[in-house]
Scaffold this motif. Structure first.
Motif, PDB file in Angstrom:
ATOM      1  N   ARG A  91       0.813  -1.223   0.000  1.00  0.00           N
ATOM      2  CA  ARG A  91       0.000   0.000   0.000  1.00  0.00           C
ATOM      3  C   ARG A  91       0.844   1.270   0.000  1.00  0.00           C
ATOM      4  O   ARG A  91       0.297   2.365   0.161  1.00  0.00           O
ATOM      5  CB  ARG A  91      -0.934   0.023   1.222  1.00  0.00           C
ATOM      6  N   GLN A  94      -0.203   3.937  -2.648  1.00  0.00           N
ATOM      7  CA  GLN A  94      -1.537   4.470  -2.362  1.00  0.00           C
ATOM      8  C   GLN A  94      -1.513   5.397  -1.139  1.00  0.00           C
ATOM      9  O   GLN A  94      -2.190   6.431  -1.121  1.00  0.00           O
ATOM     10  CB  GLN A  94      -2.529   3.319  -2.130  1.00  0.00           C
ATOM     11  N   ASN A  97      -0.087   8.644  -2.162  1.00  0.00           N
ATOM     12  CA  ASN A  97      -1.061   9.399  -2.958  1.00  0.00           C
ATOM     13  C   ASN A  97      -2.130  10.073  -2.106  1.00  0.00           C
ATOM     14  O   ASN A  97      -2.822  10.984  -2.584  1.00  0.00           O
ATOM     15  CB  ASN A  97      -1.716   8.484  -3.990  1.00  0.00           C
TER      16      ASN A  97
END
Length: 432
Positions: A91, A94, A97
């Motif tokens: 992850r 992500q 982000n």
């Protein structure tokens, strides 16, 4: 039946929350000139690792940066870091982000469990250290070179185990605080147990809920109840006039820097008082901006819709609770007018904070060998070791309960990694 462990451990830990987990990682990573890694055993009365499980509310954010994890400030390259966890979980891109320094509380708890799984062999759950004492074979007045540690729990063969250790690290956690004279039961909860209690109820049976407190947990519980119980009325009992904003600005946050511990520890009484006076609002009885705004938006939305579902009783405190069958009657006094009113509720949630841990009960007779200051508080060395009488040569370290000597970070995650490294360095130095 009592079983004895013939091994003498370098360190035995009481409790296994984030603090002693961080210590276990620091011990795991420490090698000194080829000497063996310090031997350690930890005991936790809960059945598994848990960190404020009762407040793992959906979407609730951490109040510190993800970089203030178990290890990064001590060892940025550690495989136990939060970034390493994200990478292992697939992850990391992500999370980046998200453009957010603050993980959700649920994800951070998952990180703690991920790190704990690598060290589970050092921990015994469902077992509690009940007594620490000098060796039975010792004579009064002789130097105490090691300690006997009595552990009790259903997970132990025979229910009891006795170990010997050169050092003890006590990290039994904060103690939930209730309003004076108020006891917990199935309808009177502390926020630390909120989710467990709430999920055990049929939401349709909760029509009137009161929440007392003005800090982060109180505001989060009010917000959660507003969303989870659309037909319920909620009363927020606030000792101040309203929720106060947490100061998490960069210069104020320097009070949580590792160097700030030295400034506090070696500072004068006056400088310590100034730090508490001016920076208490970085953590105590304050609420994050996002939570305050989100809650106010909900209140305003209700006003627009003509439904005032949340009543705020400011400048008020709970001065009594009476239980009669399914009825819970809460007496609230206004600090402004000194008038009282009574509320009949289905449940009262007390988000009223915590008291620091008290090591005295498990120290037993050793407590008399621990030195105290003029106000009866433990004298604690810079390495978090209790100052003791000369004959006690073992180390008794505290992870928590040292705000009077080490400042604001003592009960928080901010300085976890550095503190664990300092304790391990002290253990190794004393072993020499």
């Amino acid at each position: 039946m009592e079983s004895s462990d013939t091994m003498t451990y370098d360190v035995v830990g009481a409790g296994f929350g984030p603090a002693n987990l961080s210590l276990a990682v620091a011990l795991q990573e420490r090698r000194e000139g080829g000497t063996p890694r310090p031997t350690a055993a930890f005991f936790e009365r809960k059945p598994q690792l848990g960190w404020h499980r009762g407040m793992l509310l959906p979407g609730a954010k951490m109040q510190i940066s993800f970089l203030k994890d178990l290890v990064t400030f001590r060892n940025p390259a550690s495989p136990f870091s939060f970034v390493s966890y994200l990478h292992a979980m697939g992850r990391l891109p992500q999370f980046v982000n998200n453009q957010d320094f603050f993980a959700t509380r649920q994800e951070f708890h998952d990180y703690l469990e991920w790190a704990e799984a690598k060290l589970a062999h050092q921990v015994t759950y469902g077992a509690e250290i009940t007594q620490i004492r000098p060796p039975a074979s010792g004579r009064r007045g002789e130097a105490i070179e090691h300690l006997e540690v009595e552990v009790r729990g259903d997970s132990l063969p025979g229910g009891t185990r006795v170990l010997t250790a050169h050092n003890i690290v006590i990290s039994t956690g904060l103690v939930p605080r209730m309003p004076a004279g108020v006891q917990r039961d199935e309808r009177v909860w502390h926020s630390s147990e909120f989710l467990d209690r709430f999920t055990a109820w049929n939401p349709g049976e909760l029509n009137r809920v009161a929440v007392v407190g003005a800090g982060q947990s109180a505001a989060e519980v009010v917000r959660y109840l507003h969303d989870a119980l659309p037909d319920a009325s909620i009363t927020a009992i606030l000792p101040p006039y309203g929720y106060a904003l947490a100061d998490n600005t960069p210069f104020a946050n320097r009070v949580f820097d590792p160097s700030a511990v030295d400034d506090y520890y070696y500072g004068s009484e006056r400088s310590r008082d100034v730090i508490w006076q001016h920076h208490r609002n970085t953590n105590y009885s304050v609420v994050d901006d996002e939570v305050i705004k989100g809650l106010h938006e909900r209140v305003y939305g209700d006003e627009v819709a003509g439904r005032n579902r949340i009543e705020f009783l400011n400048l008020s405190r709970v001065c009594g609770v009476k239980r009669a069958a399914d009825e819970t009657r809460v007496t609230v006094m206004s600090v402004a007018t000194e008038e009282t009113r009574e509320l009949d509720v289905d449940v009262l949630v007390c988000a009223t904070g915590y008291d620091p841990m008290n090591p005295a009960p498990i120290l037993g007779e050793l407590d008399s060998l621990c030195l105290r200051d003029a106000r009866g508080r433990y004298r604690v060395e810079r390495d978090y070791r209790i100052a003791t009488a000369p004959e006690l040569r073992c180390g008794i370290y505290l992870q928590g309960g040292t705000e009077h000597t080490h400042g604001l970070t003592s009960s928080l995650l901010s300085n976890l990694a550095v503190r664990s490294g300092e304790i391990v360095a002290s253990l190794l130095d004393r072993r020499k």
